[in-house]
Design a protein around this motif. Sequence first.
Motif, PDB file in Angstrom:
ATOM      1  N   ASN A 219       3.702   3.142  10.001  1.00  0.00           N
ATOM      2  CA  ASN A 219       2.893   2.249   9.066  1.00  0.00           C
ATOM      3  C   ASN A 219       1.907   1.545   9.792  1.00  0.00           C
ATOM      4  O   ASN A 219       2.017   1.356  11.082  1.00  0.00           O
ATOM      5  CB  ASN A 219       3.931   1.191   8.259  1.00  0.00           C
ATOM      6  CG  ASN A 219       4.561   0.538   8.879  1.00  0.00           C
ATOM      7  OD1 ASN A 219       4.787   0.410  10.067  1.00  0.00           O
ATOM      8  ND2 ASN A 219       4.363  -1.011   8.510  1.00  0.00           N
ATOM      9  N   ARG A 220       1.055   0.854   9.020  1.00  0.00           N
ATOM     10  CA  ARG A 220      -0.072   0.119   9.830  1.00  0.00           C
ATOM     11  C   ARG A 220      -0.348  -1.425   9.167  1.00  0.00           C
ATOM     12  O   ARG A 220      -1.115  -2.259   9.613  1.00  0.00           O
ATOM     13  CB  ARG A 220      -1.528   0.805   9.619  1.00  0.00           C
ATOM     14  CG  ARG A 220      -1.577   2.178  10.300  1.00  0.00           C
ATOM     15  CD  ARG A 220      -2.616   2.891  10.094  1.00  0.00           C
ATOM     16  NE  ARG A 220      -2.385   3.467   8.675  1.00  0.00           N
ATOM     17  CZ  ARG A 220      -3.327   4.557   8.221  1.00  0.00           C
ATOM     18  NH1 ARG A 220      -4.520   4.692   8.929  1.00  0.00           N
ATOM     19  NH2 ARG A 220      -2.994   5.083   6.963  1.00  0.00           N
ATOM     20  N   ASP A 221       0.524  -1.761   7.862  1.00  0.00           N
ATOM     21  CA  ASP A 221       0.171  -2.812   7.277  1.00  0.00           C
ATOM     22  C   ASP A 221       1.474  -4.007   7.314  1.00  0.00           C
ATOM     23  O   ASP A 221       2.497  -3.458   7.409  1.00  0.00           O
ATOM     24  CB  ASP A 221      -0.158  -2.635   5.867  1.00  0.00           C
ATOM     25  CG  ASP A 221      -1.294  -1.736   5.721  1.00  0.00           C
ATOM     26  OD1 ASP A 221      -2.023  -1.577   6.790  1.00  0.00           O
ATOM     27  OD2 ASP A 221      -1.509  -0.983   4.795  1.00  0.00           O
TER      28      ASP A 221
ATOM     29  N   GLU B 238       0.931  -1.265  -0.095  1.00  0.00           N
ATOM     30  CA  GLU B 238      -0.104  -0.017  -0.150  1.00  0.00           C
ATOM     31  C   GLU B 238       0.723   1.381  -0.040  1.00  0.00           C
ATOM     32  O   GLU B 238       0.595   2.143  -0.572  1.00  0.00           O
ATOM     33  CB  GLU B 238      -0.857   0.145   1.311  1.00  0.00           C
ATOM     34  CG  GLU B 238      -2.003  -0.835   1.185  1.00  0.00           C
ATOM     35  CD  GLU B 238      -3.304  -0.821   2.021  1.00  0.00           C
ATOM     36  OE1 GLU B 238      -3.208   0.318   2.952  1.00  0.00           O
ATOM     37  OE2 GLU B 238      -4.321  -1.299   1.914  1.00  0.00           O
TER      38      GLU B 238
ATOM     39  N   VAL C 169      -2.526  -7.807   1.623  1.00  0.00           N
ATOM     40  CA  VAL C 169      -1.995  -6.866   2.559  1.00  0.00           C
ATOM     41  C   VAL C 169      -2.899  -7.209   3.886  1.00  0.00           C
ATOM     42  O   VAL C 169      -4.090  -7.073   3.883  1.00  0.00           O
ATOM     43  CB  VAL C 169      -2.144  -5.440   2.374  1.00  0.00           C
ATOM     44  CG1 VAL C 169      -1.940  -4.417   3.422  1.00  0.00           C
ATOM     45  CG2 VAL C 169      -1.447  -5.170   1.100  1.00  0.00           C
ATOM     46  N   LEU C 170      -2.114  -7.157   5.145  1.00  0.00           N
ATOM     47  CA  LEU C 170      -2.606  -7.300   6.344  1.00  0.00           C
ATOM     48  C   LEU C 170      -2.754  -5.903   7.147  1.00  0.00           C
ATOM     49  O   LEU C 170      -1.721  -5.271   7.612  1.00  0.00           O
ATOM     50  CB  LEU C 170      -1.907  -8.344   7.054  1.00  0.00           C
ATOM     51  CG  LEU C 170      -2.433  -8.642   8.610  1.00  0.00           C
ATOM     52  CD1 LEU C 170      -3.838  -9.205   8.487  1.00  0.00           C
ATOM     53  CD2 LEU C 170      -1.549  -9.874   9.209  1.00  0.00           C
ATOM     54  N   ASP C 171      -3.845  -5.586   7.288  1.00  0.00           N
ATOM     55  CA  ASP C 171      -4.063  -4.085   8.071  1.00  0.00           C
ATOM     56  C   ASP C 171      -4.277  -4.346   9.591  1.00  0.00           C
ATOM     57  O   ASP C 171      -5.351  -4.781   9.697  1.00  0.00           O
ATOM     58  CB  ASP C 171      -5.209  -3.315   7.272  1.00  0.00           C
ATOM     59  CG  ASP C 171      -5.244  -1.894   7.827  1.00  0.00           C
ATOM     60  OD1 ASP C 171      -4.662  -1.584   9.001  1.00  0.00           O
ATOM     61  OD2 ASP C 171      -5.307  -1.039   7.029  1.00  0.00           O
TER      62      ASP C 171
ATOM     63  N   VAL D 192       2.897  -7.115   4.372  1.00  0.00           N
ATOM     64  CA  VAL D 192       2.621  -7.632   3.042  1.00  0.00           C
ATOM     65  C   VAL D 192       2.784  -9.147   3.185  1.00  0.00           C
ATOM     66  O   VAL D 192       3.921  -9.547   3.997  1.00  0.00           O
ATOM     67  CB  VAL D 192       3.505  -7.013   2.094  1.00  0.00           C
ATOM     68  CG1 VAL D 192       3.086  -7.764   0.676  1.00  0.00           C
ATOM     69  CG2 VAL D 192       3.200  -5.521   2.162  1.00  0.00           C
TER      70      VAL D 192
ATOM     71  N   ASP E 113       4.987  -3.313   5.345  1.00  0.00           N
ATOM     72  CA  ASP E 113       4.579  -2.347   4.478  1.00  0.00           C
ATOM     73  C   ASP E 113       4.898  -1.102   4.692  1.00  0.00           C
ATOM     74  O   ASP E 113       4.269  -0.396   5.377  1.00  0.00           O
ATOM     75  CB  ASP E 113       3.042  -2.559   4.154  1.00  0.00           C
ATOM     76  CG  ASP E 113       2.487  -1.793   3.091  1.00  0.00           C
ATOM     77  OD1 ASP E 113       2.845  -0.805   2.677  1.00  0.00           O
ATOM     78  OD2 ASP E 113       1.441  -2.139   2.514  1.00  0.00           O
TER      79      ASP E 113
ATOM     80  N   ASN F  76      -4.152  -2.094  12.093  1.00  0.00           N
ATOM     81  CA  ASN F  76      -4.805  -1.034  12.391  1.00  0.00           C
ATOM     82  C   ASN F  76      -6.326  -1.248  12.356  1.00  0.00           C
ATOM     83  O   ASN F  76      -7.002  -0.847  12.983  1.00  0.00           O
ATOM     84  CB  ASN F  76      -4.245   0.160  11.973  1.00  0.00           C
ATOM     85  CG  ASN F  76      -4.994   1.444  13.028  1.00  0.00           C
ATOM     86  OD1 ASN F  76      -4.747   1.621  13.794  1.00  0.00           O
ATOM     87  ND2 ASN F  76      -5.691   2.177  11.995  1.00  0.00           N
ATOM     88  N   LYS F  77      -6.354  -1.580  10.821  1.00  0.00           N
ATOM     89  CA  LYS F  77      -8.235  -1.758  10.605  1.00  0.00           C
ATOM     90  C   LYS F  77      -8.843  -2.738  11.518  1.00  0.00           C
ATOM     91  O   LYS F  77      -9.678  -2.685  11.897  1.00  0.00           O
ATOM     92  CB  LYS F  77      -8.171  -1.977   9.188  1.00  0.00           C
ATOM     93  CG  LYS F  77      -9.685  -2.057   8.733  1.00  0.00           C
ATOM     94  CD  LYS F  77      -9.550  -2.234   7.192  1.00  0.00           C
ATOM     95  CE  LYS F  77     -11.029  -2.437   6.702  1.00  0.00           C
ATOM     96  NZ  LYS F  77     -10.935  -2.380   5.181  1.00  0.00           N
TER      97      LYS F  77
END
Length: 316
Positions: free
Chosen positions: A94-96, A44, A112-114, A98, A67, A116-117
């Motif tokens: 960053n928050r992700d 991202e 992509v593994l987020d 890969v 990421d 924070n989300k």
Amino acid sequence: MDAYLMTYFKDDTHGLYFALSDDGYTFTDVNSGKPVVAGDTIAEQKGIRDPYIMRGNDGYFYIAMTDLHIYGKQKGYRDTEWERPGDKYDWGNNRDLVLMKSKDLIHWSHSVLDINKAYPEWNVGCVWAPELIYDEAKDRIMIYFTMRKGKGKTKLYYAYMNKDFTALETTPEILFDYPDETKQILDADITKLPDGRFCMMYVAQESPGGIKVAFSDKINTDYVYQPEQIDFEKKSCEAPNVFKRIGESKWVLMYDVFSVNPHNFGFAETTDFKTFTNLGHFDQGVMKRTNFSVQKHGSVIHLTRKEAELLAKHWK
């Protein structure tokens, strides 16, 4: 197993690189020092860091990466130094992660593994340096990584991946508590030892920052702190990775010496994980590079002769 594969990245491209070795001492980049996967095609933030590769128990290869493009503003990928304000989330923020999966080391799926989300209540400040290990008891890949909540200290966390290697199946938990809460810890690397115990190398940001070791009978908890720093550097280093020499009861600790110019890797060798022999840096001792001169945050696995030959042939 008859060969070695090293993954690494470079700051100038933030891409993924592969290097092969027949003997575990001399490494040759498969693509003449150019990325095998461009970071801007999978991340991202248009860049990856800290690639870790694992051979799964299911015949697949798995890679996990940070990421993050630290020069995203200079490259024109964003208008600010970081994705989010540095005064709120600090460096990088960053928050992700890969994730990539492959049967042949050539064709890769990715996601992509987020973090924070998935866990907005944590106010994730950063998530870095993921690594992977198969947990036989749970029949799952355990992912472990460095994470900071808000502007707090970085700590080590672990969780379990789903079967598709696309999302977390469990909520991340603390992997190890450092006794000095004023210090940051990061960059864990876990090795299963012949006696069934687990050895965790990690970085403690003391002065200088360097590699420490902890042992446990369990893969994800109860690691016992040891105060000694085991690297051989006068200045700071990070990113420990351990690989076994094929056919020998010897293990190599590889780490990233970011504090020297030019940037380099350091190496140490052990038979018992108690005493370590200094092997020096790339091209200054027994460890060699043939067609590349810069690398950061590496990891090494074993390959069969056929796997190594097919990979080399693909990249000519």
